[in-house]
Design a protein around this motif. Structure first.
Motif, short mmCIF file in Angstrom:
data_model
loop_
_atom_site.label_atom_id
_atom_site.label_comp_id
_atom_site.label_asym_id
_atom_site.label_seq_id
_atom_site.Cartn_x
_atom_site.Cartn_y
_atom_site.Cartn_z
N THR A 1 -5.09 3.70 9.04
CA THR A 1 -5.49 3.84 7.63
C THR A 1 -6.46 5.01 7.50
OG1 THR A 1 -5.21 1.47 7.23
CG2 THR A 1 -6.61 2.69 5.67
N PHE B 1 -6.15 -3.75 1.51
CA PHE B 1 -4.87 -3.90 0.84
C PHE B 1 -3.96 -4.72 1.76
CE2 PHE B 1 -5.05 0.10 -2.08
CZ PHE B 1 -6.17 -0.41 -2.68
N ALA C 1 -5.70 -1.36 5.46
CA ALA C 1 -4.46 -1.55 4.71
C ALA C 1 -3.33 -1.89 5.68
CB ALA C 1 -4.10 -0.29 3.91
N LEU D 1 -12.38 0.25 4.83
CA LEU D 1 -11.02 0.34 4.30
C LEU D 1 -10.03 -0.13 5.34
CD1 LEU D 1 -11.13 3.97 2.80
CD2 LEU D 1 -11.62 1.82 1.62
N GLU E 1 -5.19 -2.85 -5.39
CA GLU E 1 -5.68 -1.67 -6.10
C GLU E 1 -6.49 -2.06 -7.33
OE1 GLU E 1 -3.04 1.82 -6.57
OE2 GLU E 1 -1.59 0.59 -5.46
N LYS F 1 -0.46 1.30 3.23
CA LYS F 1 -1.29 2.45 3.61
C LYS F 1 -1.13 3.62 2.63
CE LYS F 1 -1.47 1.27 8.52
NZ LYS F 1 -2.67 0.50 8.45
N MET G 1 -3.21 2.95 -0.32
CA MET G 1 -4.64 3.11 -0.04
C MET G 1 -5.03 4.58 -0.15
SD MET G 1 -7.63 1.87 0.75
CE MET G 1 -7.51 0.24 1.52
N TRP H 1 -5.24 5.47 -3.72
CA TRP H 1 -6.44 4.86 -4.32
C TRP H 1 -7.69 5.65 -3.94
CZ3 TRP H 1 -11.02 2.81 -2.64
CH2 TRP H 1 -11.78 2.13 -3.61
#
Length: 135
Positions: free
Chosen positions: A45, A87, A15, A13, A118, A20, A23, A26
């Motif tokens: 993140t 992201f 972002a 992950l 997303e 952030k 994220m 999500w």
């Protein structure tokens, strides 16, 4: 990334700053899936995700600009990442843009499942890409 006894995919992950919070939302929405995965994230993140979703175990690497993008790229090159959820903020210039491009390149070279928004990340979950490790 420490080896964990989970059957889900190994997910990275990342972002950019402005994304952030998106994220973390999500991850919260997909926590049932992500709790079965091995998750690695860049430092900021990852810390935000851990704060909002403490039930999702996250291994963190350095912050992106300090080498975290490169660390995740190395994990991809070693075959230790199955999916990259990144992201990306396309409207904000990034001083470490070269590192971001290198990360994207290595993900493409090694055929890692990638999502950059997303909606595309939702498709990875819905399609079962995070349910099990790539063979």
């Amino acid at each position: 990334m420490a080896s964990q006894a989970k059957g889900g995919a190994r997910v990275a992950l990342v972002a950019h700053d402005r994304l952030k919070p998106a994220m973390t939302v999500w991850v919260a929405r997909h926590r049932a899936t992500l709790t079965t995965c091995e998750v690695v994230a860049t430092a900021t993140t990852g810390s935000m995700v851990q704060r909002e979703c403490p039930d999702v175990a996250v291994c963190t690497v350095l912050s992106g600009p300090l080498g975290g993008d490169q660390q995740i790229g190395a994990l991809i090159a070693e075959g230790r990442i199955d999916a990259l959820i990144f992201f990306v903020d396309p409207l904000t210039p990034m001083p470490h843009d070269v590192d971001v491009k290198a990360l994207l390149r290595v993900a493409l070279v090694h055929d890692v499942a990638c999502a950059f928004s997303e909606r595309s990340a939702d498709f990875l979950v819905a399609g079962g890409a995070l349910a099990s490790r790539r063979s």
